[in-house]
Design a protein around this motif. Structure first.
Motif, mmCIF file in Angstrom:
data_model
loop_
_atom_site.group_PDB
_atom_site.id
_atom_site.type_symbol
_atom_site.label_atom_id
_atom_site.label_comp_id
_atom_site.label_asym_id
_atom_site.label_seq_id
_atom_site.Cartn_x
_atom_site.Cartn_y
_atom_site.Cartn_z
ATOM 1 N N THR A 157 0.830 -1.198 0.000
ATOM 2 C CA THR A 157 0.000 0.000 0.000
ATOM 3 C C THR A 157 0.868 1.253 0.000
ATOM 4 O O THR A 157 0.517 2.269 -0.615
ATOM 5 C CB THR A 157 -0.945 0.009 1.206
ATOM 6 N N ALA A 158 2.014 1.198 0.683
ATOM 7 C CA ALA A 158 2.934 2.340 0.678
ATOM 8 C C ALA A 158 3.439 2.628 -0.729
ATOM 9 O O ALA A 158 3.596 3.794 -1.116
ATOM 10 C CB ALA A 158 4.106 2.070 1.619
ATOM 11 N N ILE A 159 3.710 1.588 -1.502
ATOM 12 C CA ILE A 159 4.131 1.786 -2.892
ATOM 13 C C ILE A 159 3.032 2.494 -3.674
ATOM 14 O O ILE A 159 3.302 3.415 -4.462
ATOM 15 C CB ILE A 159 4.492 0.433 -3.530
ATOM 16 N N LEU A 160 1.784 2.093 -3.467
ATOM 17 C CA LEU A 160 0.652 2.750 -4.118
ATOM 18 C C LEU A 160 0.560 4.215 -3.692
ATOM 19 O O LEU A 160 0.372 5.113 -4.527
ATOM 20 C CB LEU A 160 -0.645 2.023 -3.773
ATOM 21 N N VAL A 161 0.707 4.476 -2.401
ATOM 22 C CA VAL A 161 0.641 5.844 -1.874
ATOM 23 C C VAL A 161 1.720 6.719 -2.495
ATOM 24 O O VAL A 161 1.448 7.831 -2.978
ATOM 25 C CB VAL A 161 0.781 5.820 -0.334
ATOM 26 N N MET A 162 2.960 6.229 -2.504
ATOM 27 C CA MET A 162 4.054 7.030 -3.036
ATOM 28 C C MET A 162 3.911 7.225 -4.538
ATOM 29 O O MET A 162 4.264 8.288 -5.071
ATOM 30 C CB MET A 162 5.394 6.373 -2.708
ATOM 31 N N GLY A 163 3.376 6.222 -5.229
ATOM 32 C CA GLY A 163 3.118 6.393 -6.653
ATOM 33 C C GLY A 163 2.142 7.530 -6.909
ATOM 34 O O GLY A 163 2.351 8.355 -7.806
ATOM 35 N N CYS A 164 1.070 7.584 -6.122
ATOM 36 C CA CYS A 164 0.087 8.666 -6.277
ATOM 37 C C CYS A 164 0.727 10.024 -6.031
ATOM 38 O O CYS A 164 0.508 10.990 -6.778
ATOM 39 C CB CYS A 164 -1.078 8.452 -5.316
ATOM 40 N N VAL A 165 1.521 10.128 -4.963
ATOM 41 C CA VAL A 165 2.169 11.393 -4.629
ATOM 42 C C VAL A 165 3.100 11.836 -5.761
ATOM 43 O O VAL A 165 3.051 12.992 -6.221
ATOM 44 C CB VAL A 165 2.965 11.258 -3.316
ATOM 45 N N LEU A 166 3.935 10.933 -6.235
ATOM 46 C CA LEU A 166 4.944 11.288 -7.236
ATOM 47 C C LEU A 166 4.327 11.566 -8.598
ATOM 48 O O LEU A 166 4.810 12.421 -9.345
ATOM 49 C CB LEU A 166 5.982 10.172 -7.330
ATOM 50 N N ILE A 167 3.255 10.874 -8.937
ATOM 51 C CA ILE A 167 2.571 11.133 -10.212
ATOM 52 C C ILE A 167 1.971 12.536 -10.221
ATOM 53 O O ILE A 167 2.119 13.290 -11.187
ATOM 54 C CB ILE A 167 1.492 10.068 -10.458
ATOM 55 N N VAL A 168 1.292 12.903 -9.145
ATOM 56 C CA VAL A 168 0.700 14.241 -9.077
ATOM 57 C C VAL A 168 1.796 15.302 -9.073
ATOM 58 O O VAL A 168 1.683 16.341 -9.744
ATOM 59 C CB VAL A 168 -0.204 14.366 -7.832
ATOM 60 N N GLN A 169 2.867 15.072 -8.348
ATOM 61 C CA GLN A 169 3.959 16.046 -8.308
ATOM 62 C C GLN A 169 4.554 16.269 -9.696
ATOM 63 O O GLN A 169 4.855 17.400 -10.077
ATOM 64 C CB GLN A 169 5.039 15.570 -7.340
ATOM 65 N N ALA A 170 4.725 15.184 -10.451
ATOM 66 C CA ALA A 170 5.346 15.312 -11.769
ATOM 67 C C ALA A 170 4.402 15.939 -12.785
ATOM 68 O O ALA A 170 4.800 16.820 -13.546
ATOM 69 C CB ALA A 170 5.809 13.934 -12.262
ATOM 70 N N LEU A 171 3.143 15.495 -12.806
ATOM 71 C CA LEU A 171 2.211 15.946 -13.833
ATOM 72 C C LEU A 171 1.685 17.350 -13.585
ATOM 73 O O LEU A 171 1.470 18.112 -14.529
ATOM 74 C CB LEU A 171 1.038 14.973 -13.944
ATOM 75 N N VAL A 172 1.463 17.691 -12.331
ATOM 76 C CA VAL A 172 0.810 18.961 -12.012
ATOM 77 C C VAL A 172 1.818 20.027 -11.601
ATOM 78 O O VAL A 172 1.691 21.189 -12.007
ATOM 79 C CB VAL A 172 -0.238 18.769 -10.897
ATOM 80 N N PHE A 173 2.837 19.652 -10.840
ATOM 81 C CA PHE A 173 3.710 20.649 -10.219
ATOM 82 C C PHE A 173 5.126 20.675 -10.799
ATOM 83 O O PHE A 173 5.976 21.394 -10.295
ATOM 84 C CB PHE A 173 3.768 20.409 -8.712
ATOM 85 N N GLN A 174 5.384 19.858 -11.820
ATOM 86 C CA GLN A 174 6.690 19.844 -12.485
ATOM 87 C C GLN A 174 7.804 19.523 -11.497
ATOM 88 O O GLN A 174 8.925 20.050 -11.592
ATOM 89 C CB GLN A 174 6.947 21.198 -13.158
ATOM 90 N N ASP A 175 7.511 18.681 -10.536
ATOM 91 C CA ASP A 175 8.477 18.264 -9.513
ATOM 92 C C ASP A 175 8.891 16.828 -9.821
ATOM 93 O O ASP A 175 8.205 15.880 -9.444
ATOM 94 C CB ASP A 175 7.857 18.374 -8.123
ATOM 95 N N GLY A 176 10.011 16.673 -10.512
ATOM 96 C CA GLY A 176 10.412 15.367 -11.015
ATOM 97 C C GLY A 176 9.968 15.211 -12.458
ATOM 98 O O GLY A 176 8.889 15.660 -12.838
ATOM 99 N N GLY A 177 10.819 14.585 -13.268
ATOM 100 C CA GLY A 177 10.528 14.475 -14.690
ATOM 101 C C GLY A 177 9.555 13.363 -15.020
ATOM 102 O O GLY A 177 9.320 12.451 -14.213
ATOM 103 N N LEU A 178 8.991 13.427 -16.230
ATOM 104 C CA LEU A 178 8.089 12.380 -16.699
ATOM 105 C C LEU A 178 8.870 11.151 -17.158
ATOM 106 O O LEU A 178 8.493 10.020 -16.859
ATOM 107 C CB LEU A 178 7.208 12.907 -17.832
ATOM 108 N N VAL A 179 9.954 11.369 -17.900
ATOM 109 C CA VAL A 179 10.808 10.245 -18.295
ATOM 110 C C VAL A 179 11.426 9.598 -17.061
ATOM 111 O O VAL A 179 11.582 8.372 -16.992
ATOM 112 C CB VAL A 179 11.900 10.715 -19.275
#
Length: 307
Positions: free
Chosen positions: A82-104
């Motif tokens: 579940t932690a992997i799922l949680v961190m995936g959600c956090v990092l996806i939103v950060q990358a797609l919405v806030f440009q924090d971390g690349g897409l590639v």
């Protein structure tokens, strides 16, 4: 520790995407099996809280800042899958919405901070509690070690990926990443230890899982929004990876693949910078909460949703 695009070669980034997709798919299946319908808001609250907490950079020695990663805390509260799922959600939103971390580089970021961090934190916690579980200090020591090791191992994995991409020699980037994040990991460990101890006090039956035992998920979401209010107070110093990139001279290699809707966590069009940052935190926490809840609900078997 959010790797931007331009730092990783295709030969490093693409295999990590494959590993992340495979492990992420397995994690979704485990979540569908292990969690009940009423657990979904709790997963969302943890995800939203971690997103908001990551906005609160704190100063570290040498003009460098760090922030809570939160993987170890999510692992100790919800389990590694579940932690992997949680961190995936956090990092996806950060990358797609806030440009924090690349897409590639998103696959690498989820692997480093989510997958590797969760498995390392779980192994550290289970090892310490298995060896010294009867002793009163075992649980807090396990929580501290889980937080520290998840941070350091994620940083070392990042350093190795940078070296394999030809961005910096391994003998320079690995000690640099490991040294800075060893300090950041101390704060991560202390926060993880304190949060686990606090939540243990709230539970009447300490040996039962935390999932489903938080007093009110709505109160937890309000706490996440409260953390977002503090975001304007965050340190403006570069974080660990940014500092290493500056010191080793590869900071200019960063590229923007797709501009974020709200880059740098500042809502466009808001003249007050503090308010613009707070609103970005509110929006991000809400998006992460909704994404995590949606994934848990969508992965529930039909018979489970009818109960």
């Amino acid at each position: 520790m959010h790797i931007p695009d331009g730092f990783l070669s295709a030969s490093v980034a693409l295999p990590l995407w494959g590993v992340t997709a495979g492990v992420g798919g397995y994690a979704l299946r485990r979540v569908s099996r292990d969690l009940g319908e009423r657990d979904a808001p709790v997963v969302g609250v943890v995800a939203a809280g971690i997103f908001a907490a990551q906005m609160l950079n704190f100063p570290i020695a040498g003009g460098t800042s760090g922030h809570l990663v939160g993987t170890a805390l999510a692992t100790l509260l919800l389990g590694p899958w579940t932690a992997i799922l949680v961190m995936g959600c956090v990092l996806i939103v950060q990358a797609l919405v806030f440009q924090d971390g690349g897409l590639v580089a998103l696959g690498a970021n989820i692997f480093n901070m989510g997958i590797l961090g969760a498995l390392v934190a779980y192994a550290a916690d289970q090892t310490i509690r298995g060896l010294f579980g009867a002793r009163p200090w075992a649980r807090p020591a396990a929580a501290f070690l889980a937080g520290w090791m998840a941070t350091v191992m994620g940083a070392l994995a990042t350093g190795m990926e940078l070296a394999l991409s030809g961005l910096a020699p391994a003998n320079l980037v690995l000690p640099a990443m490991g040294g800075i994040h060893a300090l950041i990991g101390v704060v991560e460990g202390l926060i993880t230890m304190g949060a686990v101890a606090f939540l243990s006090v709230l539970r009447r039956e300490p040996e039962r899982p935390v999932v489903g035992r938080l007093p009110l998920w709505a109160a937890g979401l309000a706490l996440a929004f409260g953390l977002a209010v503090l975001a304007p107070l965050a340190s403006s110093d570069p974080d660990g990876l940014e500092r290493v990139a500056q010191d080793l001279g590869f900071h200019s290699a960063a590229r923007v693949t797709l501009p974020g809707l709200i880059p740098d966590y500042v809502v466009p069009g808001i003249p007050n910078p503090a308010l613009a940052t707070i609103l970005a935190g509110f929006l991000g926490a809400a998006l992460v909460f909704g994404l995590a809840v949606l994934l848990v609900f969508r992965r529930r078997p039909p018979q489970a949703l009818k109960r």
